[in-house]
Design a protein around this motif. Structure first.
Motif, PDB file in Angstrom:
ATOM      1  N   LEU A 184       8.641   3.661 -11.901  1.00  0.00           N
ATOM      2  CA  LEU A 184       9.493   4.468 -11.027  1.00  0.00           C
ATOM      3  C   LEU A 184       8.635   5.400 -10.176  1.00  0.00           C
ATOM      4  N   GLY A 185       7.625   5.974 -10.789  1.00  0.00           N
ATOM      5  CA  GLY A 185       6.719   6.845 -10.052  1.00  0.00           C
ATOM      6  C   GLY A 185       6.041   6.117  -8.908  1.00  0.00           C
ATOM      7  N   ARG A 186       5.581   4.899  -9.197  1.00  0.00           N
ATOM      8  CA  ARG A 186       4.891   4.127  -8.161  1.00  0.00           C
ATOM      9  C   ARG A 186       5.834   3.789  -7.018  1.00  0.00           C
ATOM     10  N   VAL A 187       7.068   3.442  -7.356  1.00  0.00           N
ATOM     11  CA  VAL A 187       8.058   3.135  -6.314  1.00  0.00           C
ATOM     12  C   VAL A 187       8.266   4.359  -5.409  1.00  0.00           C
ATOM     13  N   CYS A 188       8.288   5.535  -6.013  1.00  0.00           N
ATOM     14  CA  CYS A 188       8.508   6.764  -5.243  1.00  0.00           C
ATOM     15  C   CYS A 188       7.237   7.303  -4.599  1.00  0.00           C
ATOM     16  N   GLY A 189       6.095   6.670  -4.887  1.00  0.00           N
ATOM     17  CA  GLY A 189       4.831   7.132  -4.309  1.00  0.00           C
ATOM     18  C   GLY A 189       4.272   8.340  -5.012  1.00  0.00           C
TER      19      GLY A 189
END
Lengths: 316, 329, 59
Positions: B310-315
């Motif tokens: 989720l963090g990666r998706v949100c940058g």
């Protein structure tokens, strides 16, 4: 209503652009004449199906570049803001192997400063020595051994130790252009070659990279670890770390600028304007690689990128 | 027989986690980057004892033992305890098999450990910030749905049934597990259940109490990760409607079509924080469905979910955010 | 139970809760008796089998 996925990036060059999809790892190298419609959609981020040509819509849909949404919630899909973050002051230590003392010191430096990646250039079989030295250590996490010795290249990789062949091609070339999200994000604000790197040559001299001119100390000195801890936070050591490609004369017009790692030293003309003394192997003004049919140097096009000025007969 | 010397520490932050959690490594490295004063207790490999506690002065120290080392942790400076995942192992010295066969002995040990564990939780909660759930981190789905309704979340029509024939015939339902998925092994295969559409034809007239929900036609799902007051969300698109020509790519139906960063409306944020207060959570992952008519339906909350993706998706590097939040408490 | 169909046929009989019949199966990897390598981190005092490698061309 449809939205353009946050996985998509469009990097415009002088003649061509790179459309990249981090989700599927697809890369499209498109002529700028064909890229106008995508570029507009990309700016808008949201569009109605009727606004777009059927071929383009099909292309975007088939390549997982769009999602179905509603106009009333489009403001709930924020634009992604990519920022490079690292929990290590130095990410890479490069050592030109000369003897076991320097090897041990390099490993000690990795442990003391918490450097996760150690790269060693050499042709002597020191793999077991490396394995024994790092087995009880948390840092370096991995060691990449770079060699041209054929008998070493035949060896299998070990846990945390990878053996790689020395690359003798020019640094920037077709094969080394890479789409990866970490590299892309880093390239937005940092110089992907100089950033967070430290180099120790075969005589123990410490620099930012092999190509760098400035020498900071020698690991034969006493208290070398304390000294290194002090120099890596200085402006001098970090001189080139923030020189990203959008600040460089030619690179800012190149569609590969967020996919390349370039070992040429940049020179500053004025703040925010940097140039290189040598050309790299790609000419973005004609979109050709050195060695390709029809290739011409940037200089031969009449473009000047020097200490005094940047000038071009082409409309830029 | 090891002869180790004890190392004494007086950390400000305690991290309790299982070594099998990949975010744990990154969180601790960020804490080290920020030079935080912390100590890690590993749920699987460390054995814990309350080394010394003076109820009069409330001073406590813990003894942490593992294969190679021994630490005495002075708790007096601890401001924050973060429990990422895992159950603490209290020291129980080995005894004979004959003794272990006796129920009363097992009871003794079980209640001994339980008391110390509960007391330690009580002690920390009364003097420090405690982030995460102590112990098995088990949350009752049924109670969560009831409490979600109370804070005014929309939830899918929900039933508990022993006779599926009492459900409406022209409606689609899904069956969900009451507690945890059933995992069985047989013939070198692992069978794992998932939340799926209910096929009425498979069931006898009377079955064990089952959790059934009316199927919601969604536009996309939303996952919201909350850590203290930090909220990050992503929208998960499972499949596109077939608009035209046959898709020539072979998509794995288990992986989502796309995931996109999302910001949830303020009113939803407020309800989430309220629900967390009621459930005594300060971190967790919340699942919702967004429908064509603009409604958000609450599905469930996971107190210990994975959040790296989720963090990666949100940058965002959520491990960094968590480390910063822990330090700033 | 060799596959999902056999699983469903068998478990149907028990009248277990309805969620039990939505199932996926996976082959189980053989237990490796060989010693798995670990990276010990002093920071967390834990063993890891993942480690950082270069993500780009370095030299």
């Amino acid at each position: 209503m449809y939205g353009i996925s946050s996985n998509i990036t469009l990097t415009k060059g002088y003649r061509k652009s790179i459309l990249a999809n981090f989700g599927s790892r697809d890369i499209f190298h498109i002529n700028n004449t064909e890229v106008k419609e995508i570029a507009t959609l990309f700016e808008q981020r949201f569009f109605e199906k009727e606004e777009v040509s059927p071929e383009l819509f099909q292309f975007l849909y088939d390549h997982r570049m769009i999602y179905k949404t509603q106009k009333k919630i489009q403001h709930h899909f924020p634009k992604i803001n990519r920022i490079y973050e690292s929990r290590h002051t130095i990410e890479f230590l490069i050592l030109d192997y000369s003897n076991d003392t320097t090897l041990q010191k390099a490993i000690e430096i990795c442990s003391a400063i918490r450097i996760p990646n150690l790269l060693i250039r050499g042709n002597k079989n020191i793999i077991d020595r490396i394995r024994n030295s790092i087995s009880n250590l948390s840092y370096p996490e991995s060691v990449t051994f770079i060699t041209s010795n054929p008998s070493l290249l035949k060896l299998k990789n070990l846990f945390r130790i990878v053996i790689q062949e020395e690359d003798i091609q020019s640094f920037v070339n077709r094969d080394t252009i890479d789409l990866n999200p970490i590299l892309f994000t880093e390239s937005l604000s940092y110089h992907t070659y100089f950033h967070k790197k430290i180099y120790i040559d075969s005589n123990g001299f410490v620099k930012n990279t092999p190509e760098s001119k400035e020498v900071f100390l020698n690991i034969k000195e006493s208290n070398f670890i304390e000294k290194i801890k002090n120099i890596i936070i200085t402006k001098e050591f970090r001189k080139y770390w923030k020189v990203h490609k959008d600040l460089c004369d030619i690179c800012k017009h190149c569609e590969f600028r967020h996919m390349c790692v370039d070992n040429r030293i940049p020179f500053q003309r004025i703040p925010k304007e940097w140039y290189h003394e040598n050309e790299c192997t790609y000419n973005p003004f004609i979109s050709k690689w050195q060695g390709e049919k029809g290739y011409q140097s940037i200089k031969s096009l009449g473009i000047r990128s020097t200490k005094d000025e940047f000038s071009s007969p082409l409309k830029i | 027989m090891k002869t180790t010397t004890s190392i004494t520490k007086q950390p400000e932050i305690l991290i309790i986690s299982s070594e099998e959690d990949s975010n744990y490594k990154s969180i601790t490295e960020w804490l080290a980057y920020y030079k935080a004063d912390f100590f890690c207790i590993n749920a699987y490999s460390d054995i814990l004892s309350i080394h010394s506690y003076d109820m009069q002065t409330q001073e406590m120290s813990l003894l942490i033992e593992n294969q190679n080392q021994e630490f005495i942790i002075d708790i007096n400076n601890v401001k924050t305890v973060f429990i990422r995942k895992g159950i603490l192992n209290f020291k129980v010295n080995p005894i004979s098999d004959a003794l272990l066969k006796q129920h009363a002995v097992l009871d003794y040990i079980y209640h001994y450990e339980k008391s110390l564990n509960e007391f330690l939780e009580y002690y920390f909660r009364s003097r420090c910030n405690v982030i995460g759930l102590w112990g098995a981190a088990f949350i009752n789905k049924l109670i969560v749905l009831e409490e979600a309704k109370k804070v005014d979340f929309k939830i899918p029509e929900t039933f508990l049934k022993t006779n599926l024939n009492t459900l409406k015939t022209n409606t689609s339902y899904i069956s969900k597990t009451v507690a945890i998925p059933l995992i069985t092994t047989s013939n070198h295969k692992k069978f794992m259940t998932y939340t799926g559409k209910l096929d009425f034809s498979l069931f006898p007239k009377r079955i064990m109490t089952s959790l059934i929900q009316k199927e919601i036609k969604k536009l996309f799902e939303i996952r919201v990760f909350v850590f203290l007051k930090k909220i990050y969300s992503m929208a998960i698109f499972s499949q596109m409607n077939k608009e035209s020509v046959v898709d020539y790519r072979v998509y794995n139906n288990d992986t989502p079509y796309l995931e996109e960063p999302y910001t949830i409306p303020n009113y939803l944020q407020k309800k989430i924080l309220k629900l967390m207060e009621v459930l005594k959570l300060n971190t967790g992952s919340f699942d919702f469905m967004y429908t064509e008519d603009g409604e958000y339906y609450f599905l469930e909350v996971n107190p210990v979910g994975q959040f790296g993706h989720l963090g990666r998706v949100c940058g965002v590097d959520l491990n960094k955010v968590i480390a910063q939040e822990i330090i700033s408490l | 139970m060799k596959n999902n169909h056999e699983y469903i046929t068998q478990l149907k009989k028990y009248g277990l809760p309805a969620d039990v019949l939505n199932v996926n199966s996976f082959p189980i990897k053989q237990n490796t008796t060989q010693k798995t390598n670990h990276l010990y981190s002093k920071i967390s005092r834990a063993n890891w089998n993942n480690f950082i490698m270069p993500f780009k061309k370095i030299i």
